[in-house]
Design a protein around this motif. Structure first.
Motif, PDB file in Angstrom:
ATOM      1  N   THR A  23      -0.699   3.550  -3.874  1.00  0.00           N
ATOM      2  CA  THR A  23      -1.746   3.826  -2.527  1.00  0.00           C
ATOM      3  C   THR A  23      -2.434   2.615  -2.384  1.00  0.00           C
ATOM      4  OG1 THR A  23      -3.613   4.579  -4.052  1.00  0.00           O
ATOM      5  CG2 THR A  23      -1.898   6.410  -3.150  1.00  0.00           C
ATOM      6  N   SER A  29      -3.501   4.413   1.601  1.00  0.00           N
ATOM      7  CA  SER A  29      -4.739   4.455   0.984  1.00  0.00           C
ATOM      8  C   SER A  29      -6.014   5.344   1.682  1.00  0.00           C
ATOM      9  CB  SER A  29      -5.546   3.128   0.798  1.00  0.00           C
ATOM     10  OG  SER A  29      -5.667   2.540   2.067  1.00  0.00           O
ATOM     11  N   LEU A  34      -3.406  11.691  -2.355  1.00  0.00           N
ATOM     12  CA  LEU A  34      -2.733  10.957  -3.371  1.00  0.00           C
ATOM     13  C   LEU A  34      -3.887  10.393  -4.283  1.00  0.00           C
ATOM     14  CD1 LEU A  34      -0.111   8.940  -0.940  1.00  0.00           C
ATOM     15  CD2 LEU A  34       0.162  10.792  -2.892  1.00  0.00           C
TER      16      LEU A  34
END
Length: 59
Positions: A23, A29, A34
């Motif tokens: 990520t 990100s 995630l």
């Protein structure tokens, strides 16, 4: 099969670290799902690893 269950904690920690690294490298990100998946894998891996060490101990 028992050989793999002893190492499930370490596998989860490595998997969580790889998710967090991926990520960071990619543009995902900003997606909290995630990031939380990576965190969950690391915490679960630590828990499983400690539990397997406790079960293997003679004391």
């Amino acid at each position: 099969m028992k050989k793999y269950t002893k190492n499930i904690g370490l596998i989860l920690i490595i998997l969580g670290a790889l998710v967090l690294i991926s990520t960071r490298i990619s543009t995902f990100s900003t997606h909290n799902g995630l990031l939380l998946t990576g965190l969950f894998c690391i915490v679960a891996g630590i828990w499983f690893h400690i539990r397997s060490i406790k079960n293997d101990s003679l004391y």
